[in-house]
Design a protein around this motif. Structure first.
Motif, PDB file in Angstrom:
ATOM      1  N   VAL A 247       0.835  -1.209   0.000  1.00 37.26           N
ATOM      2  CA  VAL A 247       0.000   0.000   0.000  1.00 37.26           C
ATOM      3  C   VAL A 247       0.865   1.253   0.000  1.00 37.26           C
ATOM      4  O   VAL A 247       0.559   2.250  -0.680  1.00 37.26           O
ATOM      5  N   GLU A 248       1.940   1.234   0.752  1.00 35.36           N
ATOM      6  CA  GLU A 248       2.843   2.395   0.768  1.00 35.36           C
ATOM      7  C   GLU A 248       3.467   2.631  -0.607  1.00 35.36           C
ATOM      8  O   GLU A 248       3.548   3.777  -1.079  1.00 35.36           O
ATOM      9  N   VAL A 249       3.872   1.553  -1.277  1.00 33.40           N
ATOM     10  CA  VAL A 249       4.425   1.697  -2.633  1.00 33.40           C
ATOM     11  C   VAL A 249       3.373   2.230  -3.593  1.00 33.40           C
ATOM     12  O   VAL A 249       3.651   3.094  -4.432  1.00 33.40           O
ATOM     13  N   ALA A 250       2.138   1.747  -3.470  1.00 38.50           N
ATOM     14  CA  ALA A 250       1.070   2.198  -4.361  1.00 38.50           C
ATOM     15  C   ALA A 250       0.774   3.677  -4.169  1.00 38.50           C
ATOM     16  O   ALA A 250       0.627   4.426  -5.143  1.00 38.50           O
ATOM     17  N   GLU A 251       0.692   4.135  -2.937  1.00 34.74           N
ATOM     18  CA  GLU A 251       0.403   5.551  -2.680  1.00 34.74           C
ATOM     19  C   GLU A 251       1.532   6.451  -3.165  1.00 34.74           C
ATOM     20  O   GLU A 251       1.286   7.508  -3.754  1.00 34.74           O
ATOM     21  N   ARG A 252       2.763   6.028  -2.943  1.00 30.17           N
ATOM     22  CA  ARG A 252       3.891   6.848  -3.387  1.00 30.17           C
ATOM     23  C   ARG A 252       3.964   6.911  -4.911  1.00 30.17           C
ATOM     24  O   ARG A 252       4.272   7.954  -5.483  1.00 30.17           O
ATOM     25  N   THR A 253       3.653   5.793  -5.579  1.00 30.64           N
ATOM     26  CA  THR A 253       3.681   5.790  -7.048  1.00 30.64           C
ATOM     27  C   THR A 253       2.579   6.666  -7.620  1.00 30.64           C
ATOM     28  O   THR A 253       2.786   7.353  -8.637  1.00 30.64           O
ATOM     29  N   SER A 254       1.410   6.681  -7.002  1.00 26.63           N
ATOM     30  CA  SER A 254       0.289   7.458  -7.523  1.00 26.63           C
ATOM     31  C   SER A 254       0.504   8.961  -7.410  1.00 26.63           C
ATOM     32  O   SER A 254      -0.170   9.726  -8.105  1.00 26.63           O
ATOM     33  N   LYS A 255       1.431   9.393  -6.574  1.00 21.90           N
ATOM     34  CA  LYS A 255       1.649  10.818  -6.365  1.00 21.90           C
ATOM     35  C   LYS A 255       2.831  11.375  -7.159  1.00 21.90           C
ATOM     36  O   LYS A 255       2.990  12.598  -7.234  1.00 21.90           O
ATOM     37  N   GLU A 256       3.647  10.522  -7.732  1.00 22.20           N
ATOM     38  CA  GLU A 256       4.849  10.991  -8.414  1.00 22.20           C
ATOM     39  C   GLU A 256       4.607  11.122  -9.913  1.00 22.20           C
ATOM     40  O   GLU A 256       3.772  10.427 -10.491  1.00 22.20           O
ATOM     41  N   GLU A 257       5.358  12.045 -10.512  1.00 25.66           N
ATOM     42  CA  GLU A 257       5.310  12.232 -11.964  1.00 25.66           C
ATOM     43  C   GLU A 257       6.229  11.220 -12.630  1.00 25.66           C
ATOM     44  O   GLU A 257       7.281  10.873 -12.081  1.00 25.66           O
ATOM     45  N   PRO A 258       5.925  10.719 -13.828  1.00 24.56           N
ATOM     46  CA  PRO A 258       4.682  10.907 -14.597  1.00 24.56           C
ATOM     47  C   PRO A 258       3.661   9.817 -14.338  1.00 24.56           C
ATOM     48  O   PRO A 258       2.699   9.686 -15.088  1.00 24.56           O
ATOM     49  N   TRP A 259       3.867   9.039 -13.254  1.00 21.00           N
ATOM     50  CA  TRP A 259       2.998   7.880 -13.032  1.00 21.00           C
ATOM     51  C   TRP A 259       1.597   8.287 -12.640  1.00 21.00           C
ATOM     52  O   TRP A 259       0.642   7.524 -12.864  1.00 21.00           O
ATOM     53  N   ASN A 260       1.421   9.473 -12.077  1.00 26.57           N
ATOM     54  CA  ASN A 260       0.076   9.911 -11.724  1.00 26.57           C
ATOM     55  C   ASN A 260      -0.777  10.178 -12.971  1.00 26.57           C
ATOM     56  O   ASN A 260      -2.003  10.155 -12.906  1.00 26.57           O
ATOM     57  N   GLU A 261      -0.116  10.433 -14.105  1.00 24.44           N
ATOM     58  CA  GLU A 261      -0.864  10.602 -15.348  1.00 24.44           C
ATOM     59  C   GLU A 261      -1.160   9.260 -16.018  1.00 24.44           C
ATOM     60  O   GLU A 261      -2.194   9.104 -16.668  1.00 24.44           O
ATOM     61  N   PHE A 262      -0.244   8.309 -15.859  1.00 23.24           N
ATOM     62  CA  PHE A 262      -0.466   6.995 -16.457  1.00 23.24           C
ATOM     63  C   PHE A 262      -1.528   6.189 -15.713  1.00 23.24           C
ATOM     64  O   PHE A 262      -2.204   5.354 -16.321  1.00 23.24           O
ATOM     65  N   LEU A 263      -1.665   6.435 -14.411  1.00 18.88           N
ATOM     66  CA  LEU A 263      -2.619   5.684 -13.600  1.00 18.88           C
ATOM     67  C   LEU A 263      -3.972   6.380 -13.646  1.00 18.88           C
ATOM     68  O   LEU A 263      -4.099   7.554 -13.288  1.00 18.88           O
ATOM     69  N   TRP A 264      -5.003   5.664 -14.084  1.00 16.98           N
ATOM     70  CA  TRP A 264      -6.350   6.209 -14.134  1.00 16.98           C
ATOM     71  C   TRP A 264      -7.206   5.745 -12.958  1.00 16.98           C
ATOM     72  O   TRP A 264      -8.382   6.084 -12.879  1.00 16.98           O
ATOM     73  N   SER A 265      -6.632   4.980 -12.062  1.00 15.94           N
ATOM     74  CA  SER A 265      -7.307   4.577 -10.828  1.00 15.94           C
ATOM     75  C   SER A 265      -6.230   4.268  -9.801  1.00 15.94           C
ATOM     76  O   SER A 265      -5.080   3.980 -10.155  1.00 15.94           O
ATOM     77  N   PRO A 266      -6.558   4.329  -8.511  1.00 19.43           N
ATOM     78  CA  PRO A 266      -5.541   4.002  -7.497  1.00 19.43           C
ATOM     79  C   PRO A 266      -5.065   2.567  -7.624  1.00 19.43           C
ATOM     80  O   PRO A 266      -5.819   1.665  -8.015  1.00 19.43           O
ATOM     81  N   VAL A 267      -3.808   2.360  -7.280  1.00 17.95           N
ATOM     82  CA  VAL A 267      -3.252   1.007  -7.275  1.00 17.95           C
ATOM     83  C   VAL A 267      -3.851   0.248  -6.095  1.00 17.95           C
ATOM     84  O   VAL A 267      -3.781   0.697  -4.949  1.00 17.95           O
ATOM     85  N   GLU A 268      -4.453  -0.890  -6.378  1.00 19.35           N
ATOM     86  CA  GLU A 268      -5.160  -1.657  -5.356  1.00 19.35           C
ATOM     87  C   GLU A 268      -4.431  -2.964  -5.061  1.00 19.35           C
ATOM     88  O   GLU A 268      -3.928  -3.628  -5.975  1.00 19.35           O
ATOM     89  N   VAL A 269      -4.388  -3.320  -3.778  1.00 14.94           N
ATOM     90  CA  VAL A 269      -3.882  -4.627  -3.358  1.00 14.94           C
ATOM     91  C   VAL A 269      -5.093  -5.545  -3.268  1.00 14.94           C
ATOM     92  O   VAL A 269      -5.886  -5.480  -2.322  1.00 14.94           O
ATOM     93  N   LEU A 270      -5.277  -6.390  -4.251  1.00 22.23           N
ATOM     94  CA  LEU A 270      -6.489  -7.213  -4.337  1.00 22.23           C
ATOM     95  C   LEU A 270      -6.521  -8.327  -3.308  1.00 22.23           C
ATOM     96  O   LEU A 270      -7.587  -8.817  -2.969  1.00 22.23           O
ATOM     97  N   GLY A 271      -5.368  -8.746  -2.795  1.00 24.57           N
ATOM     98  CA  GLY A 271      -5.338  -9.808  -1.803  1.00 24.57           C
ATOM     99  C   GLY A 271      -4.607 -11.032  -2.326  1.00 24.57           C
ATOM    100  O   GLY A 271      -3.855 -10.979  -3.306  1.00 24.57           O
ATOM    101  N   LEU A 272      -4.840 -12.145  -1.651  1.00 21.31           N
ATOM    102  CA  LEU A 272      -4.159 -13.381  -2.009  1.00 21.31           C
ATOM    103  C   LEU A 272      -4.772 -13.964  -3.277  1.00 21.31           C
ATOM    104  O   LEU A 272      -5.985 -14.198  -3.350  1.00 21.31           O
ATOM    105  N   ASP A 273      -3.912 -14.206  -4.242  1.00 23.51           N
ATOM    106  CA  ASP A 273      -4.366 -14.833  -5.480  1.00 23.51           C
ATOM    107  C   ASP A 273      -4.249 -16.350  -5.415  1.00 23.51           C
ATOM    108  O   ASP A 273      -5.049 -17.064  -6.018  1.00 23.51           O
ATOM    109  N   SER A 274      -3.250 -16.839  -4.682  1.00 23.86           N
ATOM    110  CA  SER A 274      -3.101 -18.281  -4.499  1.00 23.86           C
ATOM    111  C   SER A 274      -2.239 -18.523  -3.270  1.00 23.86           C
ATOM    112  O   SER A 274      -1.385 -17.696  -2.921  1.00 23.86           O
TER     113      SER A 274
END
Length: 363
Positions: A247-274
């Motif tokens: 979550v910390e990595v996702a929030e930091r990435t969403s606030k930095e340039e130019p990734w805030n323009e590439f991301l059209w939604s917040p980065v989500e941790v969906l949970g355990l996949d397997s």
């Protein structure tokens, strides 16, 4: 009556010099010819005038109708373009279909419609003009029908490509600048034609794809893309700590340039996949700008790896600690066999297995 009497009665025999001379037309003959021509013209001038006026009327009506239809098509296409621009004027819609692509699509549609309208109008006018001159059109139409069938059978692939290109443009399946998967080839669209679509592949090659050969189209540049990153950690790691780092990595990435323009939604941790015996997979996902999913995935992997290393969280598949290396190293004595009892000559096993001595036969 004698022969001489007959000859004398008929007169002297003609000589070559006595042949008749050509008759010179007199003034009276010229007047008669002029009178006949004037009478013929007077009898047919009304028919000629009617035919000429009819042909002129057909040509004028066809020309006016062609101009009116072409202008109506142009205005209709421009109105459709303006309506689409007003509807897609939002933040997301403006990025889906840019102005240049909309302009090219409008020009292509208008060109096709104007060409079809001109062909129909001028063709009908030509047939009407021929009918005015009382030319039998039945053989001409029959010949044109047979020729059309023959051309249709011979150029069916060309017709299929053309019709597929027309419907592709009308439906706006893809345009210049889109990244598509056409089945037979994939890449970036650099030119769209009515018969052939030109693609630029990932290695720089150019693919010429016939529109009639395309059975499916996967457009990777419309709407939005999805960036998915699977993080595989050891099964004994703390899930809450892993989630906090992600979550910390996702929030930091969403606030930095130019990734805030590439991301059209917040980065989500969906949970355990397997979940497995020795590992578990945590999935991270985000909606991105079309064509930027791979770029965002690479950046997220880079940041997640550094953050996990800093937090001391172990990733499956890597030697993150010295004890892991020592534990995973093979035992050098594992392949050595235990000592055998037959190695000693005085052991009971060796004595029992030794051959008996030969009997003494001497007395």
């Amino acid at each position: 009556m004698s022969l001489s009497a007959v000859l004398s009665a008929d007169g002297p025999s003609p000589t070559p010099s006595d042949s008749p001379t050509p008759r010179v037309p007199s003034l009276q003959d010229a007047q008669e010819s002029a009178s006949n021509a004037a009478g013929w013209v007077e009898e047919n001038w009304s028919t000629w005038l009617a035919i000429g006026l009819r042909v002129l009327l057909i040509v004028v009506i066809a020309a006016v109708l062609r101009v009116v239809v072409r202008r109506a098509i142009t205005k209709l296409v421009d109105r459709m373009s303006r309506t689409g621009q007003a509807v897609d004027g939002g933040g997301l819609g403006g990025l889906l279909v840019n102005a240049e692509r909309r302009r090219q699509r409008s020009q292509a549609i208008g060109s096709v419609l104007r060409s079809v309208a001109s062909f129909l109008i001028l063709g009908t006018a030509a047939l009407m003009v021929l009918g005015t001159f009382q030319i039998n059109l039945a053989p001409l139409l029959a010949s044109a029908g047979v020729a059309g069938v023959a051309i249709g059978f011979g150029a069916r692939n060309l017709v299929t490509d053309f019709l597929s290109g027309v419907f592709m443009i009308l439906e706006d399946q893809y345009g210049v600048g889109d990244t598509i998967d056409a089945g037979v080839a994939s890449g970036e669209v650099i030119e769209v034609g009515l018969r052939v679509t030109k693609l630029r592949g990932a290695d720089g090659e150019i693919w010429y794809v016939r529109n009639g050969e395309v059975k499916r189209i996967g457009n990777l540049s419309q709407g939005w893309a999805t960036a998915n990153v699977d993080v595989t950690v050891r099964a004994d790691e703390d899930l809450d700590e892993v989630k906090a780092v992600l979550v910390e990595v996702a929030e930091r990435t969403s606030k930095e340039e130019p990734w805030n323009e590439f991301l059209w939604s917040p980065v989500e941790v969906l949970g355990l996949d397997s979940v497995l015996l020795d590992s578990m997979v945590v999935r991270v996902s985000a909606k991105t700008m079309p064509g930027k999913s791979l770029t965002v995935e690479r950046e997220l992997r880079w940041r997640i790896k550094r953050a996990l290393d800093a937090a001391g969280i172990r990733i499956v598949g890597g030697a993150t600690a010295a004890e892991d290396v020592a534990a995973s190293a093979p035992d050098p004595t594992a392949g050595v066999a235990p000592p055998s009892a037959y190695a000693s000559t005085v052991s009971p096993q060796s004595v029992a297995a030794s051959p008996l001595p030969p009997p003494n036969v001497t007395k």
